[in-house]
Every structure is written in structure tokens, then in C-alpha cells.
Enzyme design. Structure first.
Site, mmCIF file in Angstrom:
data_model
loop_
_atom_site.group_PDB
_atom_site.id
_atom_site.type_symbol
_atom_site.label_atom_id
_atom_site.label_comp_id
_atom_site.label_asym_id
_atom_site.label_seq_id
_atom_site.Cartn_x
_atom_site.Cartn_y
_atom_site.Cartn_z
ATOM 1 N N ASP A 45 13.825 -10.638 -1.128
ATOM 2 C CA ASP A 45 13.447 -10.678 0.294
ATOM 3 C C ASP A 45 14.495 -9.909 1.108
ATOM 4 O OD1 ASP A 45 12.974 -11.523 2.939
ATOM 5 O OD2 ASP A 45 12.365 -13.534 2.294
ATOM 6 N N PHE A 77 0.826 -1.206 0.000
ATOM 7 C CA PHE A 77 0.000 0.000 0.000
ATOM 8 C C PHE A 77 0.868 1.268 0.000
ATOM 9 C CE2 PHE A 77 -2.063 2.750 3.480
ATOM 10 C CZ PHE A 77 -2.619 3.641 2.568
ATOM 11 N N ILE A 78 1.643 1.476 1.040
ATOM 12 C CA ILE A 78 2.396 2.732 1.149
ATOM 13 C C ILE A 78 3.522 2.761 0.115
ATOM 14 C CG2 ILE A 78 3.858 4.132 2.684
ATOM 15 C CD1 ILE A 78 2.084 3.103 5.030
ATOM 16 N N SER A 87 0.243 -5.630 11.178
ATOM 17 C CA SER A 87 -0.821 -6.253 11.975
ATOM 18 C C SER A 87 -0.364 -6.708 13.369
ATOM 19 C CB SER A 87 -1.468 -7.451 11.246
ATOM 20 O OG SER A 87 -2.321 -8.136 12.137
ATOM 21 N N TYR A 114 4.840 -7.013 17.085
ATOM 22 C CA TYR A 114 4.941 -6.038 15.984
ATOM 23 C C TYR A 114 5.517 -4.719 16.500
ATOM 24 C CZ TYR A 114 3.472 -2.498 12.589
ATOM 25 O OH TYR A 114 3.458 -1.436 11.707
ATOM 26 N N VAL A 125 -8.960 -1.226 8.926
ATOM 27 C CA VAL A 125 -10.398 -1.089 9.128
ATOM 28 C C VAL A 125 -11.112 -0.274 8.027
ATOM 29 C CG1 VAL A 125 -10.186 0.882 10.717
ATOM 30 C CG2 VAL A 125 -12.108 -0.662 10.932
ATOM 31 N N THR A 178 2.980 -10.049 1.085
ATOM 32 C CA THR A 178 1.645 -9.485 1.324
ATOM 33 C C THR A 178 1.268 -8.469 0.243
ATOM 34 O OG1 THR A 178 2.432 -7.682 2.738
ATOM 35 C CG2 THR A 178 1.847 -9.728 3.849
ATOM 36 N N GLY A 179 2.226 -8.100 -0.598
ATOM 37 C CA GLY A 179 1.984 -7.108 -1.655
ATOM 38 C C GLY A 179 1.404 -7.737 -2.911
HETATM 39 P P1 NAD Z 1 1.701 -3.614 3.060
HETATM 40 O O1 NAD Z 1 1.547 -4.985 3.650
HETATM 41 O O2 NAD Z 1 0.683 -3.143 2.091
HETATM 42 O O3 NAD Z 1 3.134 -3.465 2.413
HETATM 43 C C1 NAD Z 1 4.277 -4.099 2.909
HETATM 44 C C2 NAD Z 1 5.027 -4.656 1.711
HETATM 45 O O4 NAD Z 1 6.261 -5.251 2.189
HETATM 46 C C3 NAD Z 1 4.274 -5.763 0.981
HETATM 47 O O5 NAD Z 1 4.223 -5.459 -0.400
HETATM 48 C C4 NAD Z 1 5.089 -7.020 1.243
HETATM 49 O O6 NAD Z 1 5.026 -7.960 0.188
HETATM 50 C C5 NAD Z 1 6.463 -6.448 1.460
HETATM 51 N N1 NAD Z 1 7.317 -7.338 2.260
HETATM 52 C C6 NAD Z 1 6.991 -7.981 3.410
HETATM 53 N N2 NAD Z 1 8.016 -8.741 3.819
HETATM 54 C C7 NAD Z 1 9.018 -8.576 2.929
HETATM 55 C C8 NAD Z 1 10.324 -9.109 2.795
HETATM 56 N N3 NAD Z 1 10.814 -9.977 3.698
HETATM 57 N N4 NAD Z 1 11.083 -8.717 1.752
HETATM 58 C C9 NAD Z 1 10.591 -7.833 0.823
HETATM 59 N N5 NAD Z 1 9.362 -7.309 0.880
HETATM 60 C C10 NAD Z 1 8.577 -7.681 1.930
HETATM 61 O O7 NAD Z 1 1.804 -2.604 4.326
HETATM 62 P P2 NAD Z 1 1.742 -1.010 4.360
HETATM 63 O O8 NAD Z 1 0.496 -0.641 5.054
HETATM 64 O O9 NAD Z 1 2.063 -0.456 3.026
HETATM 65 O O10 NAD Z 1 2.937 -0.718 5.364
HETATM 66 C C11 NAD Z 1 4.204 -0.264 4.944
HETATM 67 C C12 NAD Z 1 5.051 -0.024 6.183
HETATM 68 O O11 NAD Z 1 4.430 0.949 7.030
HETATM 69 C C13 NAD Z 1 5.269 -1.246 7.059
HETATM 70 O O12 NAD Z 1 6.585 -1.193 7.573
HETATM 71 C C14 NAD Z 1 4.264 -1.067 8.175
HETATM 72 O O13 NAD Z 1 4.651 -1.730 9.353
HETATM 73 C C15 NAD Z 1 4.296 0.438 8.344
HETATM 74 N N6 NAD Z 1 3.088 1.004 8.947
HETATM 75 C C16 NAD Z 1 1.915 1.023 8.263
HETATM 76 C C17 NAD Z 1 0.791 1.590 8.834
HETATM 77 C C18 NAD Z 1 -0.522 1.643 8.117
HETATM 78 O O14 NAD Z 1 -1.474 2.198 8.686
HETATM 79 N N7 NAD Z 1 -0.641 1.145 6.905
HETATM 80 C C19 NAD Z 1 0.866 2.128 10.143
HETATM 81 C C20 NAD Z 1 2.072 2.087 10.812
HETATM 82 C C21 NAD Z 1 3.183 1.541 10.203
#
Ligand code: NAD
Length: 325
Positions: free
Chosen positions: A67, A22-23, A92, A155, A199, A46-47
Site C-alpha cells: 500500500d 488498467f493503465i 472516480s 478527486y 463509460v 481496485t486492481g
Molecule cells: P485503476 O483503478 O484501474 O488502477 C489503479 C490501481 O491502483 C489499482 O490496481 C489499485 O488496486 C491500485 N491502488 C489503489 N490504491 C492503492 C494503494 N493505496 N496502494 C497501492 N496500490 C493502490 O485506475 P486506472 O484507470 O488505471 O488509473 C491509473 C491512474 O490514472 C490513477 O492515478 C488515475 O487517477 C489516473 N487517471 C486515469 C484516467 C482514466 O481515464 N483511466 C483518467 C485520468 C487519470
């Protein structure tokens, strides 16, 4: 003023890890629009592939499937890069309670690999995703840097450890690191599916599908829901921040406070649905209220968020209606 006027030297190259998420995918899109080069790295755990494929036609974009637990991959990804935006991680709180060792491997070891690879490659700035969950059981509002409690989940602990490594890498090795404590981010491309979905997209999808959404607890919990545009701005401004303010973590939010039950009512109204939600038990590791003091990021990163919740939710809803409807 958002981020359109943030300037980097011509030909600057960014690495976005977690670029299929997402981000990460939103960061890729924004940086390509600004005309800089971007390399994405993701293992698709998860992407989504379509979040990468969307940009592959752009000559300024390249993608490595890999990875972050693999140090060689991190070294390859950081080669020739000026700025790293490290988003790859598993999110999560409840899922982390089920599988703490895995979270340690990906979120702690993976991020450390990325920091070390950035250092060895002479990267200028290392900006990484932290989380508001590092505040743990600290009850006071608003949440302010320097006033953290005990973390409530594996987490959150991984993010706290990331921040400690970030501080050390700045102090010991002179790598400019900036930790961004995101507060409940929402917006286009956030995954609405699965038990661990955030959510807002989950409610939108369930309402669009005429399903009955589930609210954990009484719905009177509040969060500082932060639109994705503000997060993009924070990342780009951190890349432009001075070395004096490196090694620190910053609250990244809008500074507002929305109650879950009100959001549910607002989404139902906007989607013209009249569905009673199911109220379930409070989730383990969850906090009741969250709201950020963003003074530190405002002053030291020149972060100046332009998107309040109301403005963001209109754009997000529009996107979900077009893409899920
Ligand atoms: P997301 O799950 O949509 O994106 C995470 C991406 O990381 C996925 O595309 C996944 O495939 C990739 N990934 C996971 N493990 C990996 C690995 N071992 N090697 C390479 N790629 C890997 O999550 P998001 O919401 O986009 O979150 C991005 C970051 O922001 C994360 O670090 C998350 O903890 C942090 N964050 C997000 C939120 C939120 O509200 N979305 C809030 C606080 C922190």
C-alpha cells in the site's frame, strides 16, 4: 512513430505503482516487451490479480503487494529503481464526493510517500498520473495548461495537490517530476464492472450482456477519449525528457472530441445491438465538455500520439469481445 524507438540504458529498471490496474498493467506489459526490468506495486484495492499474474513468468518482472500509504513499502519499492511511473490512486469523481478523507489518504499522502521515497532512493525520473479534472469549472475549450478553474470534486483536488508537490519536489529537491493529465483513457483491461466503471467498457459490457445502459444527462457531453497506447507513449517519453521541463504537468490526450451519444451509437452498431439507453440525471462534479490542447506535451516531451479514437475503439472492442464475450 510511437514509443517502440524510445531508448533507455540497458538494464534500466522501472517501478509501476497501481500495476494491477488498467493503465499500470498496460505500462508493465509495454516495458517488458521493450526488454527492460519492471517492478509492480499494488494493494489490489481496485486492481485485479490476473493483471499481475499474466506477467509473472517474465524474468524481468517482479511484484510487491503493498500500500502506498505505507512509507516503508514505498522505500522498498523504489530501491534500485531508475524510473517511477506512479499510477496507484483511487479514481472516480462521484466516489470521491462520498469519501473525501479516504481520497486524501491514498491519492495525496500515498503519492507524497512515493515522491519522497523516490527522492531518497535517487530515482532519475518520477512520472505520475494526474487528470484532466484539474481544469474543474474552467469553461474554455480546448483545455490548456496554465488556464485551470476551480476543482469540482475531492478527486480533482487530490490531483491538483499532486501537481503542486511535483513542482515543489523538482524545485526544492531536484527530483525530476512530470505530471501527466490524462483525458478519459480507454482500452484493454479497463474494468467494465461496478457503479464507478468508466463509460466505454461499461457500455460494451452492458451491450454484450443485452442490458440497457444508463447515460448520465442527455448524452451530448463530449470528451477527448484517449487510447491506452498514447498514454504508454507519454509515460515513456516523460522518462526520457530533460530536467529543464521537469516540475510541470502536461495534457495527455489525442486532441479529439467525441460525444457520448455518438459513441453509444457506434458501439451498438459494431456489436449489432439495438437497445435504447436510459437517460438519467447529470452527475455531480461532471463537466459538460472536455478537449485537450496537447501542444505542450508535443513540444516539450516529444509526445506524438498515433492512436485516434476510431483506431483505438476498434482494437478495444476486439479485446472486449475476446475477453468478455
Ligand atoms: P485503476 O483503478 O484501474 O488502477 C489503479 C490501481 O491502483 C489499482 O490496481 C489499485 O488496486 C491500485 N491502488 C489503489 N490504491 C492503492 C494503494 N493505496 N496502494 C497501492 N496500490 C493502490 O485506475 P486506472 O484507470 O488505471 O488509473 C491509473 C491512474 O490514472 C490513477 O492515478 C488515475 O487517477 C489516473 N487517471 C486515469 C484516467 C482514466 O481515464 N483511466 C483518467 C485520468 C487519470
Amino acid at each position: 512513430m510511437g514509443y517502440e524507438d524510445v531508448k533507455f540504458p540497458k538494464g534500466s529498471k522501472f517501478l509501476v505503482t497501481g500495476s494491477a490496474g488498467f493503465i499500470g498493467s498496460n505500462l508493465v506489459e509495454a516495458i517488458l516487451k521493450l526488454g527492460y526490468q519492471v517492478r509492480g506495486l499494488d494493494d489490489f484495492s481496485t486492481g485485479k490479480k490476473k493483471n499481475v499474474e499474466e506477467f509473472l513468468d517474465d524474468p524481468n518482472y517482479e511484484f510487491i503487494e503493498g500500500d502506498i500509504r505505507n512509507f516503508e513499502t514505498c522505500m522498498e519499492a523504489c530501491n534500485g529503481v531508475d524510473y517511477v511511473l506512479n499510477q496507484a490512486a483511487w479514481g472516480s469523481v462521484p466516489r470521491s464526493i462520498e469519501m473525501p478523507q479516504f481520497y486524501e489518504e491514498v491519492n495525496v499522502k500515498g503519492t507524497l510517500n512515493m515522491m519522497e521515497a523516490a527522492r531518497q532512493n535517487g530515482v532519475k525520473k518520477f512520472v505520475y498520473a494526474s487528470s484532466s479534472s484539474v481544469y474543474g469549472d474552467e469553461p474554455n475549450l480546448p483545455k490548456k495548461e496554465g488556464r485551470e478553474g476551480n476543482v469540482l470534486s475531492p478527486y480533482s483536488l487530490t490531483k491538483k495537490v499532486n501537481e503542486e508537490y511535483g513542482r515543489l519536489y523538482s524545485e526544492l529537491y531536484g527530483l525530476d517530476t512530470y505530471g501527466l493529465r490524462y483525458f478519459n483513457v480507454f482500452g484493454r483491461r479497463q474494468n467494465p464492472d461496478g457503479a464507478y466503471a468508466a463509460v466505454i467498457p461499461k457500455f460494451i459490457k452492458q451491450l454484450l450482456d443485452d442490458e440497457q445502459p444508463k447515460i448520465n444527462g442527455d448524452g451530448k457531453q463530449s470528451r477527448d477519449f484517449t487510447y491506452i497506447e498514447n498514454v504508454i507513449e507519454a509515460n515513456l517519453k516523460a522518462c526520457n525528457a530533460s530536467t529543464e521541463v521537469a516540475g510541470e504537468a502536461y495534457n495527455i490526450a489525442y486532441g479529439g472530441r467525441e460525444f457520448l451519444i455518438d459513441i453509444y451509437a457506434e458501439l451498438s452498431h459494431a456489436l449489432k445491438k439495438d437497445i435504447q439507453p436510459i437517460f438519467g440525471p447529470v452527475r455531480q462534479g461532471d463537466i459538460k465538455h472536455s478537449n485537450a490542447d496537447i501542444t505542450k506535451a508535443r513540444e516539450l516531451l516529444k509526445y506524438n500520439p498515433q492512436w485516434n479514437f476510431e483506431r483505438g475503439i476498434v482494437e478495444a472492442l476486439d479485446w472486449y469481445k475476446k475477453n468478455l464475450g
